[in-house]
Design a protein around this motif. Structure first.
Motif, mmCIF file in Angstrom:
data_model
loop_
_atom_site.group_PDB
_atom_site.id
_atom_site.type_symbol
_atom_site.label_atom_id
_atom_site.label_comp_id
_atom_site.label_asym_id
_atom_site.label_seq_id
_atom_site.Cartn_x
_atom_site.Cartn_y
_atom_site.Cartn_z
ATOM 1 N N ASP A 129 74.839 83.468 1.246
ATOM 2 C CA ASP A 129 75.270 84.645 1.671
ATOM 3 C C ASP A 129 75.839 84.621 2.885
ATOM 4 O O ASP A 129 77.064 85.843 2.852
ATOM 5 C CB ASP A 129 73.734 85.943 1.845
ATOM 6 N N ALA A 130 75.637 84.250 4.203
ATOM 7 C CA ALA A 130 76.419 84.080 5.053
ATOM 8 C C ALA A 130 77.734 83.340 4.749
ATOM 9 O O ALA A 130 79.106 83.464 5.912
ATOM 10 C CB ALA A 130 75.531 82.958 5.713
ATOM 11 N N LYS A 131 78.483 82.696 3.267
ATOM 12 C CA LYS A 131 79.649 82.187 2.862
ATOM 13 C C LYS A 131 80.011 81.009 3.372
ATOM 14 O O LYS A 131 80.979 80.790 4.478
ATOM 15 C CB LYS A 131 80.523 83.828 3.117
ATOM 16 N N LEU A 132 78.903 80.681 3.872
ATOM 17 C CA LEU A 132 79.469 78.831 4.763
ATOM 18 C C LEU A 132 79.373 78.192 2.923
ATOM 19 O O LEU A 132 80.378 76.832 3.464
ATOM 20 C CB LEU A 132 78.137 78.558 4.904
ATOM 21 N N VAL A 133 78.847 78.149 2.420
ATOM 22 C CA VAL A 133 79.375 77.802 1.062
ATOM 23 C C VAL A 133 79.143 78.977 -0.003
ATOM 24 O O VAL A 133 79.126 79.307 0.172
ATOM 25 C CB VAL A 133 78.407 76.673 0.640
ATOM 26 N N ASN A 134 79.893 78.280 -1.254
ATOM 27 C CA ASN A 134 80.144 79.104 -2.141
ATOM 28 C C ASN A 134 78.650 78.843 -3.752
ATOM 29 O O ASN A 134 78.444 79.653 -3.908
ATOM 30 C CB ASN A 134 81.714 78.964 -3.107
ATOM 31 N N SER A 135 78.251 77.503 -2.899
ATOM 32 C CA SER A 135 77.176 77.358 -3.958
ATOM 33 C C SER A 135 76.149 76.613 -3.552
ATOM 34 O O SER A 135 76.724 75.151 -2.740
ATOM 35 C CB SER A 135 77.856 76.842 -5.642
ATOM 36 N N LEU A 136 75.056 76.237 -3.793
ATOM 37 C CA LEU A 136 73.775 74.743 -3.217
ATOM 38 C C LEU A 136 74.754 73.865 -3.555
ATOM 39 O O LEU A 136 74.249 73.073 -3.000
ATOM 40 C CB LEU A 136 72.357 75.264 -3.097
ATOM 41 N N VAL B 235 82.073 76.806 11.382
ATOM 42 C CA VAL B 235 83.292 76.924 9.856
ATOM 43 C C VAL B 235 84.503 77.712 10.522
ATOM 44 O O VAL B 235 85.322 76.908 9.527
ATOM 45 C CB VAL B 235 82.628 77.364 8.786
ATOM 46 N N ASN B 236 85.057 78.805 11.190
ATOM 47 C CA ASN B 236 85.806 79.795 10.972
ATOM 48 C C ASN B 236 86.655 78.796 12.323
ATOM 49 O O ASN B 236 87.605 78.802 11.670
ATOM 50 C CB ASN B 236 85.323 81.226 11.620
ATOM 51 N N GLU B 237 86.320 77.698 12.724
ATOM 52 C CA GLU B 237 87.139 77.384 14.253
ATOM 53 C C GLU B 237 87.309 76.183 13.613
ATOM 54 O O GLU B 237 88.463 75.472 13.066
ATOM 55 C CB GLU B 237 86.281 77.093 15.540
ATOM 56 N N VAL B 238 86.959 74.937 12.256
ATOM 57 C CA VAL B 238 87.519 74.862 11.426
ATOM 58 C C VAL B 238 88.458 74.765 10.500
ATOM 59 O O VAL B 238 89.875 74.255 10.949
ATOM 60 C CB VAL B 238 86.570 74.184 10.385
ATOM 61 N N ASP C 198 83.937 64.219 14.915
ATOM 62 C CA ASP C 198 84.594 63.575 13.644
ATOM 63 C C ASP C 198 83.019 64.065 12.374
ATOM 64 O O ASP C 198 83.615 64.918 11.251
ATOM 65 C CB ASP C 198 84.172 62.214 13.509
ATOM 66 N N LEU C 199 82.695 64.512 13.322
ATOM 67 C CA LEU C 199 80.981 65.657 12.234
ATOM 68 C C LEU C 199 80.236 66.092 13.290
ATOM 69 O O LEU C 199 80.434 65.732 14.468
ATOM 70 C CB LEU C 199 80.136 63.932 11.617
ATOM 71 N N ILE C 200 80.128 67.942 12.748
ATOM 72 C CA ILE C 200 78.972 68.436 13.790
ATOM 73 C C ILE C 200 77.986 69.152 13.012
ATOM 74 O O ILE C 200 78.277 69.403 11.938
ATOM 75 C CB ILE C 200 80.644 69.774 14.198
ATOM 76 N N LEU C 201 77.138 69.131 13.594
ATOM 77 C CA LEU C 201 76.041 69.356 13.238
ATOM 78 C C LEU C 201 75.456 70.820 13.926
ATOM 79 O O LEU C 201 75.736 71.333 15.575
ATOM 80 C CB LEU C 201 74.849 68.761 13.355
ATOM 81 N N ALA C 202 75.346 72.239 12.970
ATOM 82 C CA ALA C 202 75.191 73.623 13.769
ATOM 83 C C ALA C 202 74.470 73.837 12.577
ATOM 84 O O ALA C 202 73.624 73.794 11.850
ATOM 85 C CB ALA C 202 77.054 74.218 13.381
ATOM 86 N N ILE C 203 73.250 74.735 14.046
ATOM 87 C CA ILE C 203 72.122 74.649 14.618
ATOM 88 C C ILE C 203 72.012 76.468 14.294
ATOM 89 O O ILE C 203 72.096 76.978 15.580
ATOM 90 C CB ILE C 203 71.275 74.396 15.152
ATOM 91 N N ALA C 204 71.422 76.745 13.328
ATOM 92 C CA ALA C 204 71.153 78.114 12.799
ATOM 93 C C ALA C 204 72.602 78.780 12.587
ATOM 94 O O ALA C 204 74.269 78.639 12.637
ATOM 95 C CB ALA C 204 70.653 78.851 14.359
ATOM 96 N N THR C 205 72.597 79.738 11.847
ATOM 97 C CA THR C 205 73.121 80.954 11.500
ATOM 98 C C THR C 205 74.628 81.422 11.946
ATOM 99 O O THR C 205 75.963 80.483 11.480
ATOM 100 C CB THR C 205 73.445 81.944 10.713
ATOM 101 N N PRO C 206 74.830 81.491 13.333
ATOM 102 C CA PRO C 206 76.161 82.126 14.090
ATOM 103 C C PRO C 206 76.704 80.829 14.487
ATOM 104 O O PRO C 206 77.750 80.869 15.195
ATOM 105 C CB PRO C 206 75.608 82.733 14.857
ATOM 106 N N ALA D 86 76.929 78.295 13.013
ATOM 107 C CA ALA D 86 77.095 77.274 11.476
ATOM 108 C C ALA D 86 78.634 78.021 11.402
ATOM 109 O O ALA D 86 79.972 77.943 10.685
ATOM 110 C CB ALA D 86 76.582 77.750 10.837
ATOM 111 N N LEU D 87 78.405 79.831 11.887
ATOM 112 C CA LEU D 87 80.107 80.784 11.328
ATOM 113 C C LEU D 87 80.851 80.105 12.355
ATOM 114 O O LEU D 87 82.401 80.098 11.878
ATOM 115 C CB LEU D 87 79.707 81.819 11.321
ATOM 116 N N ALA D 88 80.593 79.823 13.539
ATOM 117 C CA ALA D 88 81.213 79.365 14.356
ATOM 118 C C ALA D 88 82.177 78.577 14.175
ATOM 119 O O ALA D 88 83.705 78.321 14.647
ATOM 120 C CB ALA D 88 80.971 79.568 15.761
#
Length: 329
Positions: free
Chosen positions: A123-130, A101-104, A87-95, A97-99
């Protein structure tokens, strides 16, 4: 009799399967990119915040923790598994997080995702803005005050002219930090020489070249996963070249504890706790879309006296030592 027994067995199996699927526990997945103490601490801090606010594993939540040890193929499979069943996922470190988000996106789900230990989520394109990101993704950045870290070079060596910067080429978060460090160094009148490594085998020749050939006055390392995982080797290289008196300016308290010279940096455990409190808000009903990306709240001036004074034979201003939050001896 055999038919009755078989029927009971099938019924029991069905009941067990149903009970496993409807256990009432909130499913929380954690994908940690690699094992080293900074990222371990982020995970520990996250879980600590959950527990201290009433969310305990196998009581009212179910934690699944996976770690691909920086293997991208394994990470993709683990991301797929976590997105499928949490239901909720924590991603630790940029790679990581990208994996996630892409899978979602790949699975077409609306899973809530938190990240931590990500330097530049925009910059990593995880969010559009802070702020006001309006998505199911938010978290905490580990971007440290690089300008103030570079200023420490002048506090240790007022006459410093050159700084070396080392980072792992494949880590986008490290490149972002290195670019900022180079810019801040130039503002202080320091020429910056930036070198990248691809594997840890590159570290020794790069380090020795900066110290012996380029004659840098200090070396800066960002919160880089490969370097943090091998901080011991970096410090062994520094000890071997101790006569050159080149302090290592680090990004995290852990790096200094393990032998680097100094940092105004962060505790990843505190960063994990900060992220865990965001999870608590979400579990208590707050809309994740209303939770802005947060920067690290607590910084620590950490000094390793053994490294700077005993090994490198540097003279440290007493006022700098007095300002330290943590001194390793």
């Amino acid at each position: 009799m055999k038919k009755i027994f078989l029927g009971l067995l099938i019924m029991i199996s069905a009941i067990t399967l149903i009970s496993c699927k409807s256990d009432g526990l909130i499913k929380i997945g954690i994908l940690q990119y690699v094992s080293h103490e900074d990222l371990d601490d982020a995970r520990i801090g996250f879980i600590k915040a959950l527990e201290e606010n009433g969310f305990k594993d196998n009581v009212n939540i179910k934690l699944t923790i996976l770690n691909p040890q920086a293997d991208n193929n394994v990470m993709q499979l683990q991301a797929k598994k976590l997105v499928r069943s949490n239901d909720l996922i924590l991603a630790i470190a940029t790679p990581a997080a990208l994996a996630i988000v892409n899978e979602v996106k790949e699975q077409g789900k609306n899973t809530k995702v938190l990240f931590t230990a990500v330097t530049d989520p925009v910059d990593a394109k995880l969010v559009n803005s802070l702020e006001n990101h309006g998505s199911n993704i938010t978290g905490t950045s580990d971007l440290t005050p690089i300008d103030r870290q570079i200023e420490l070079v002048k506090e240790l060596k007022p006459d410093a002219k050159k700084i070396g910067i080392i980072y792992t080429a494949s880590e986008t978060n490290s490149k972002a930090q290195a670019d900022i460090a180079s810019m801040e160094a130039q503002k202080l009148g320091l020429s910056a020489i930036t070198k990248t490594i691809s594997t840890i085998g590159d570290l020794a020749p790069i380090f020795n070249s900066l110290v012996v050939n380029d004659k840098v006055d200090a070396i800066y390392i960002p919160s880089d996963n490969l370097l943090s995982s091998n901080i011991g080797q970096l410090n062994e290289l520094n000890i071997a070249k101790a006569s050159y008196q080149v302090p290592i300016i680090a990004s995290t308290t852990f790096q200094v504890r393990e032998g680097a010279g100094i940092t105004l940096g962060l505790s990843y455990k505190n960063l994990g706790i900060q992220t865990g409190l965001m999870a608590v808000d979400i579990l208590n009903g707050k809309d994740i879309k209303e939770i802005d990306v947060e920067m690290i709240e607590k910084l620590e001036l950490a000094i390793n006296k053994t490294s700077l004074i005993e090994i490198l034979k540097l003279e440290i201003d007493a006022l700098l030592l007095d300002r330290a939050d943590i001194i390793f001896e």
